[in-house]
Design a protein around this motif. Structure first.
Motif, PDB file in Angstrom:
ATOM      1  N   LEU A  54      10.117 -90.557  27.503  1.00 27.42           N
ATOM      2  CA  LEU A  54      11.223 -89.990  26.717  1.00 27.42           C
ATOM      3  C   LEU A  54      12.301 -91.063  26.667  1.00 27.42           C
ATOM      4  N   GLY A  55      12.562 -91.581  25.456  1.00 30.82           N
ATOM      5  CA  GLY A  55      13.558 -92.637  25.347  1.00 30.82           C
ATOM      6  C   GLY A  55      13.820 -93.007  23.903  1.00 30.82           C
ATOM      7  N   PRO A  56      14.772 -93.919  23.682  1.00 32.34           N
ATOM      8  CA  PRO A  56      15.060 -94.359  22.313  1.00 32.34           C
ATOM      9  C   PRO A  56      13.867 -95.092  21.694  1.00 32.34           C
ATOM     10  N   VAL A  57      13.651 -94.851  20.406  1.00 30.55           N
ATOM     11  CA  VAL A  57      12.589 -95.558  19.710  1.00 30.55           C
ATOM     12  C   VAL A  57      12.907 -97.050  19.647  1.00 30.55           C
ATOM     13  N   ALA A  58      14.172 -97.381  19.430  1.00 31.00           N
ATOM     14  CA  ALA A  58      14.607 -98.778  19.440  1.00 31.00           C
ATOM     15  C   ALA A  58      15.118 -99.120  20.835  1.00 31.00           C
ATOM     16  N   PRO A  59      14.442-100.006  21.557  1.00 29.54           N
ATOM     17  CA  PRO A  59      14.882-100.313  22.930  1.00 29.54           C
ATOM     18  C   PRO A  59      16.209-101.056  22.947  1.00 29.54           C
ATOM     19  N   GLY A  60      16.876-101.013  24.095  1.00 32.47           N
ATOM     20  CA  GLY A  60      18.153-101.704  24.247  1.00 32.47           C
ATOM     21  C   GLY A  60      18.451-101.942  25.711  1.00 32.47           C
ATOM     22  N   ARG A  61      19.705-102.105  26.000  1.00 32.70           N
ATOM     23  CA  ARG A  61      20.155-102.351  27.378  1.00 32.70           C
ATOM     24  C   ARG A  61      20.193-101.036  28.154  1.00 32.70           C
ATOM     25  N   VAL A  62      19.815-101.104  29.440  1.00 33.48           N
ATOM     26  CA  VAL A  62      19.695 -99.908  30.266  1.00 33.48           C
ATOM     27  C   VAL A  62      20.609-100.014  31.481  1.00 33.48           C
ATOM     28  N   GLN A  63      21.329 -98.938  31.772  1.00 40.49           N
ATOM     29  CA  GLN A  63      22.114 -98.805  33.013  1.00 40.49           C
ATOM     30  C   GLN A  63      21.675 -97.522  33.705  1.00 40.49           C
ATOM     31  N   ARG A  64      21.456 -97.613  35.025  1.00 37.66           N
ATOM     32  CA  ARG A  64      20.991 -96.434  35.763  1.00 37.66           C
ATOM     33  C   ARG A  64      21.830 -96.202  37.006  1.00 37.66           C
ATOM     34  N   SER A  65      21.933 -94.944  37.391  1.00 38.81           N
ATOM     35  CA  SER A  65      22.582 -94.591  38.652  1.00 38.81           C
ATOM     36  C   SER A  65      22.184 -93.168  39.005  1.00 38.81           C
ATOM     37  N   TYR A  66      22.253 -92.873  40.292  1.00 38.82           N
ATOM     38  CA  TYR A  66      22.084 -91.502  40.737  1.00 38.82           C
ATOM     39  C   TYR A  66      23.427 -90.785  40.690  1.00 38.82           C
ATOM     40  N   GLU A  67      23.404 -89.516  40.329  1.00 41.40           N
ATOM     41  CA  GLU A  67      24.576 -88.689  40.562  1.00 41.40           C
ATOM     42  C   GLU A  67      24.863 -88.745  42.063  1.00 41.40           C
ATOM     43  N   ARG A  68      26.117 -88.873  42.438  1.00 43.41           N
ATOM     44  CA  ARG A  68      26.478 -89.167  43.819  1.00 43.41           C
ATOM     45  C   ARG A  68      25.813 -88.194  44.799  1.00 43.41           C
ATOM     46  N   ASP A  69      25.211 -88.777  45.843  1.00 44.94           N
ATOM     47  CA  ASP A  69      24.587 -88.024  46.933  1.00 44.94           C
ATOM     48  C   ASP A  69      23.445 -87.129  46.459  1.00 44.94           C
ATOM     49  N   THR A  70      22.750 -87.564  45.409  1.00 44.85           N
ATOM     50  CA  THR A  70      21.624 -86.799  44.896  1.00 44.85           C
ATOM     51  C   THR A  70      20.478 -87.744  44.567  1.00 44.85           C
ATOM     52  N   LEU A  71      19.338 -87.136  44.222  1.00 42.37           N
ATOM     53  CA  LEU A  71      18.235 -87.869  43.604  1.00 42.37           C
ATOM     54  C   LEU A  71      18.050 -87.388  42.171  1.00 42.37           C
ATOM     55  N   VAL A  72      19.170 -87.127  41.515  1.00 40.77           N
ATOM     56  CA  VAL A  72      19.215 -86.824  40.087  1.00 40.77           C
ATOM     57  C   VAL A  72      19.616 -88.112  39.381  1.00 40.77           C
TER      58      VAL A  72
END
Length: 594
Positions: A54-72
């Motif tokens: 599940l993602g954009p059809v046109a790829p780009g730059r990605v930034q990731r992080s967990y919601e604080r103190d979670t595995l979300v």
């Protein structure tokens, strides 16, 4: 779509099962029934093993992080069309809070797409393949727009808010657009074929509820030592590796991710090792998780059962199963063609003499928390383990690295036998009339004398991996950690220097032995502890920072690091690596020997 690098994956958990999601938005691993159950997505191990992208059809730059103190996990995609966020979670039970997390997880993957700017065209590619890719399920479009997949033991229902998903051949392919401010939720629910039907969870409120459950859990645990942020993150990861129904901690949520690309050193780590018991308990205590520590004690006592002459298994299934015999999944090519793919772990058959020492050491450390009188099962376990060590310490074994060749007289195993006898002598007042203190103390002293006499190689100027052998093994760094020798002892100091000189690599990494392909992160954290105990706190701080810097962008550590490329190797996230991090941070906070 290709497999990502091991470090590309984020970790989702509901304290029952785990999923791994790549930076590209593809969930390439999910074993929905429990950590060590068959997968429904296994592209992690073979391009045809099943996935849900599940993602954009046109790829780009990605930034990731967990919601604080979670595995979300929240992934923001910046594309030429605009920006969109995808939030992924394994759903907590509705209304679950704090220590209820994972007790009755519904086995539902939640994904929420949120438009941030512009108008972004999104794609869905859903290819379920139950039983480690062996089964191609029937896919059926339903009247409500969802898709039902049924095959063998698994039923899966995929839904998208306001979307009518279409089956194309043997998969779901779908595109849709999301504008700024628009939200679209997806839920994928699993159930056993012959049980209750999959439970629906609306994605948006389900993610919010899961965040609250994780944060309530972490709010009840307070760590006040050094490096608090990375310790809290590692503690959250350890919680995510805990199988809530029993309290067992899985070594990793994956199988067969290789220690060397293209080689066959790839094992199934989705089980719980008694060998890691004391380190795990100490990490849980440091991270202020005493309830989890207590449950892990109970799991260990019931898993081992009444102890006799047979060696205590080093590894168990998550509910205490003893026979976890190994077999191969020949239909899967393996990560980066690193075969075989193993299911199960034959280490359960090995004799590993360090195991009793790990367990008895943990009981000694937590003696005050456990109270003046142990329960009958715990007392029997200590007595049984101690007598087993008394009868077997002089035998060869497979060592803490679980070598699959001949048994040898591994030095670290002997030291942990000494630990077992030493701690049992100290625990004797709580063990009743059967505590044979004088005999135990005599055996303890005999083991120590043997290690000091036969374990040091004068020409190498170091304690070595096997009694009478000149070969170095980084496991000897454990000696000061367990209090067998002070780090400032001249021979121990010389040993630490030899390990750094001959087994060290760039990035603060320490190999286990000379031809080990990667730097083993636990050994690097042991070196941090040794440096603190040797009075070299500034060096230890620098090394800690360097080693923790090998974590991926969301703080996950695998088992090993390739010293040449910096790539993560082995199963991930690896409990021992995060345990080593927590314990090293605490040693920097409090240098006393346990």
């Amino acid at each position: 779509m290709e497999q990502g690098a091991i470090s590309d994956y984020g970790f989702l958990s509901d304290c029952r099962s785990a999923a791994l999601v790549g930076r590209n938005g593809s969930i390439d691993w999910w074993c929905p029934d429990r950590f060590d159950a068959p997968s429904v997505f296994a592209r992690l191990l073979d391009p045809a093993g099943g996935h849900w992208w599940l993602g954009p059809v046109a790829p780009g730059r990605v930034q990731r992080s967990y919601e604080r103190d979670t595995l979300v996990l929240r992934t923001v995609h910046h594309t030429p069309e605009g920006s969109v966020a995808v939030t992924d979670a394994l759903a907590a039970e509705q209304g679950a809070r704090a220590h209820e997390l994972g007790m009755n997880s519904p086995a539902v993957l939640l994904r929420v797409v949120e438009g941030l700017s512009g108008r972004v065209r999104m794609g869905v590619d859903y290819l379920p393949r139950p039983e480690y890719g062996l089964i191609t399920p029937y896919l059926r479009e339903q009247d409500d727009g969802s898709v039902l997949a049924r095959a063998g033991p698994a039923v899966l229902v995929l839904r998208g808010d306001g979307l009518r998903l279409r089956v194309v051949d043997d998969r779901v392919r779908h595109t849709f657009e999301v504008a700024a401010g628009q939200v679209v939720g997806f839920d994928l629910a699993y159930a056993a074929t012959h049980g209750a039907p999959p439970a629906r969870r609306d994605a948006v409120p389900g993610v919010a509820d899961t965040v609250r459950a994780w944060q309530a859990f972490r709010e009840s645990h307070h760590y006040d030592g050094r490096h608090a942020e990375v310790v809290r993150q590692s503690a959250t990861i350890l919680t995510g590796l805990t199988y809530a129904r029993s309290g067992a901690v899985a070594a990793a949520p994956t199988t067969s991710l290789p220690e060397l690309l293209g080689a066959d050193r790839n094992y199934d780590y989705r089980f719980s090792w008694l060998r890691d018991f004391a380190m795990t308990m100490r990490a849980m205590w440091v991270a202020a998780c005493p309830d989890e520590a207590s449950r892990l004690f109970a799991w260990a006592a019931y898993s081992t059962g009444r102890i006799g002459a047979e060696p205590v298994p080093v590894v168990f299934g998550l509910e205490g199963e003893r026979d976890i015999s190994e077999h191969f999944c020949d239909n899967l090519a393996g990560y980066a063609n690193s075969s075989p793919v193993r299911i199960g772990n034959d280490a359960w058959r090995q004799r590993q003499l360090d195991v009793p020492g790990e367990v008895v050491s943990a009981i000694w450390k937590f003696r005050d928390y456990l109270g003046a009188q142990f329960g009958a099962e715990l007392r029997e376990m200590v007595l049984g383990l101690t007598e087993q060590v008394a009868a077997t310490w002089h035998l060869p074994d497979r060592g803490i690295w679980e070598h699959r060749d001949a048994e040898r007289h591994y030095l670290c195993s002997k030291v942990l036998c000494w630990v077992a006898m030493d701690r049992a002598v100290r625990l004797a007042p709580r063990l009743g009339e059967r505590a044979d203190v004088r005999r135990w103390a005599g055996i303890r002293d005999e083991i120590r004398a043997t290690v000091l006499r036969e374990g040091y190689d004068e020409r190498r100027g170091a304690y070595t991996g096997v009694l009478g052998s000149p070969e170095l093994d980084a496991a000897v760094l454990y000696l000061p950690v367990v209090g067998f020798l002070p780090a400032q002892d001249p021979r121990m100091r010389s040993t630490i220097e030899a390990v750094e000189r001959e087994l060290g690599a760039d990035g603060g990494l320490i190999r286990r032995w000379a031809d080990d392909p990667g730097g083993f992160l636990l050994c690097s954290f042991w070196l941090v502890e040794c440096l603190v105990l040797a009075g070299q706190r500034e060096r230890a701080e620098r090394l800690f920072e360097e080693v923790t810097g090998h974590a991926n962008d969301v703080g996950l550590l695998s088992e090993q690091i390739d010293p040449g490329t910096g790539a993560q190797l082995g199963n991930m996230p690896q409990a021992l690596s995060h345990i080593g991090l927590i314990n090293a941070a605490w040693r920097l906070t409090d240098p006393r020997v346990d």
